[in-house]
Design a protein around this motif. Structure first.
Motif, mmCIF file in Angstrom:
data_model
loop_
_atom_site.group_PDB
_atom_site.id
_atom_site.type_symbol
_atom_site.label_atom_id
_atom_site.label_comp_id
_atom_site.label_asym_id
_atom_site.label_seq_id
_atom_site.Cartn_x
_atom_site.Cartn_y
_atom_site.Cartn_z
ATOM 1 N N VAL A 115 21.898 -8.427 -30.799
ATOM 2 C CA VAL A 115 21.079 -8.508 -29.253
ATOM 3 C C VAL A 115 21.820 -6.606 -28.424
ATOM 4 C CG1 VAL A 115 21.321 -9.796 -26.483
ATOM 5 C CG2 VAL A 115 20.410 -10.625 -28.829
ATOM 6 N N VAL A 116 21.782 -6.189 -27.593
ATOM 7 C CA VAL A 116 22.154 -5.859 -27.088
ATOM 8 C C VAL A 116 22.280 -6.558 -25.520
ATOM 9 C CG1 VAL A 116 22.953 -2.767 -25.523
ATOM 10 C CG2 VAL A 116 22.676 -3.709 -28.018
ATOM 11 N N LEU A 117 22.791 -6.242 -24.441
ATOM 12 C CA LEU A 117 22.736 -6.323 -22.915
ATOM 13 C C LEU A 117 23.470 -5.481 -22.261
ATOM 14 C CD1 LEU A 117 24.835 -10.159 -23.127
ATOM 15 C CD2 LEU A 117 23.086 -9.674 -23.426
ATOM 16 N N VAL A 150 25.735 -7.384 -30.214
ATOM 17 C CA VAL A 150 26.743 -6.956 -30.981
ATOM 18 C C VAL A 150 26.947 -5.551 -29.995
ATOM 19 C CG1 VAL A 150 25.007 -6.851 -32.996
ATOM 20 C CG2 VAL A 150 24.032 -5.278 -31.428
ATOM 21 N N GLY A 151 26.563 -6.075 -28.792
ATOM 22 C CA GLY A 151 26.678 -4.610 -27.767
ATOM 23 C C GLY A 151 26.233 -4.945 -26.197
ATOM 24 N N ASP A 178 17.601 -5.673 -32.703
ATOM 25 C CA ASP A 178 16.620 -5.951 -32.865
ATOM 26 C C ASP A 178 16.181 -6.646 -31.073
ATOM 27 O OD1 ASP A 178 16.694 -6.393 -35.973
ATOM 28 O OD2 ASP A 178 18.192 -8.732 -35.476
ATOM 29 N N VAL A 179 16.907 -7.241 -30.369
ATOM 30 C CA VAL A 179 15.806 -7.532 -28.844
ATOM 31 C C VAL A 179 17.536 -6.799 -27.719
ATOM 32 C CG1 VAL A 179 15.705 -9.218 -27.240
ATOM 33 C CG2 VAL A 179 15.640 -9.432 -29.836
ATOM 34 N N LEU A 180 16.232 -5.828 -27.113
ATOM 35 C CA LEU A 180 18.003 -4.912 -26.236
ATOM 36 C C LEU A 180 17.311 -6.614 -24.271
ATOM 37 C CD1 LEU A 180 19.242 -3.181 -24.216
ATOM 38 C CD2 LEU A 180 15.922 -2.550 -23.811
ATOM 39 N N VAL A 181 17.964 -6.827 -24.144
ATOM 40 C CA VAL A 181 17.637 -7.812 -23.317
ATOM 41 C C VAL A 181 18.474 -7.003 -21.905
ATOM 42 C CG1 VAL A 181 18.567 -9.858 -22.047
ATOM 43 C CG2 VAL A 181 18.555 -10.242 -23.930
ATOM 44 N N THR A 182 18.269 -7.193 -20.444
ATOM 45 C CA THR A 182 18.699 -5.576 -19.848
ATOM 46 C C THR A 182 17.702 -6.572 -18.024
ATOM 47 O OG1 THR A 182 18.004 -3.478 -18.278
ATOM 48 C CG2 THR A 182 16.357 -4.445 -19.860
#
Length: 218
Positions: A10-12, A36-37, A55-59
């Motif tokens: 996941v990237v936050l 991971v970022g 795999d996933v972007l959380v924005t």
């Protein structure tokens, strides 16, 4: 490299460090998710996504150099298999449908429990093109039962777009190759149909009714 126990990457993206830290802790507790970022802006998010391929972007929706909805649209166009979860403080129906239309996988209000964000991330990874949000059914029902907006003619829509762009009557007339009196008539008809007394009220009504894009008037 992702460990065997943290197989969802996941990237936050949020401009508030405390929120990112809270989300990171929630994902760490989940056991099967690795952050991971992190990024605090659209530009940094795009760089991180290109470099890390999560795999996933959380924005978040509100970012200092843009917004999460536009970011979602851009990411979805280039990454059809990536999960995208949109977070916002303002979880109204308009925001839900904006996220849906942009191609998000999930929509979560910031007032929701952290576990709901984790669940949305898991859903997004498994079903990136299947949208989920709290009370989505209710939002759909409210949209379907809402009264229809005013009917503008094609020419009136053209005039409305130019009004939103800030053009004066004379400029609208020149742009559309019509007389100033005809342009005034179109503007008067638009005001009447939108229940507006001036340009500002007409623009606000048009945005509220979905006749023009809110981003266009900024």
């Amino acid at each position: 490299m992702t460990s065997a126990t943290a197989n969802l990457r996941v990237v936050l993206v949020d401009d508030h460090q405390l929120i990112r830290e809270g989300l990171r802790r929630a994902f760490d507790r989940a056991g099967d998710i690795e952050v991971v970022g992190e990024a605090a802006s659209v530009a940094d998010a795009l760089s991180a996504l290109d470099r890390l391929r999560p795999d996933v972007l959380v924005t978040d929706v509100r970012l200092p150099d843009g917004d999460g909805i536009t970011l979602t649209t851009q990411v979805r166009a280039n990454n059809p298999a990536m999960g995208i979860v949109v977070l916002t403080m303002y979880a109204g129906d308009e925001q839900v449908f904006a996220a849906l239309d942009a191609g998000a996988s999930g929509f979560v209000g910031k007032d929701a429990p952290a576990e709901e964000v984790v669940a949305a991330a898991r859903h997004a990874a498994a079903n990136p093109r299947a949208f989920t949000a709290r009370d989505l059914a209710g939002a759909m029902q409210r949209r379907m039962s809402a009264p229809a907006g005013p009917k503008l003619s094609p020419r009136e829509r053209e005039v409305l777009d130019l009004l939103v762009d800030g053009l004066a009557i004379a400029q609208i007339a020149r742009r559309l190759y019509i007389s100033e009196s005809t342009a005034k008539t179109h503007v008067a008809n638009i005001y009447e149909k939108l229940g507006a007394g001036n340009r500002a009220q007409a623009v606000m009504a048009a945005v509220r009714l979905g006749l023009v894009d809110d981003a266009k008037r900024r």
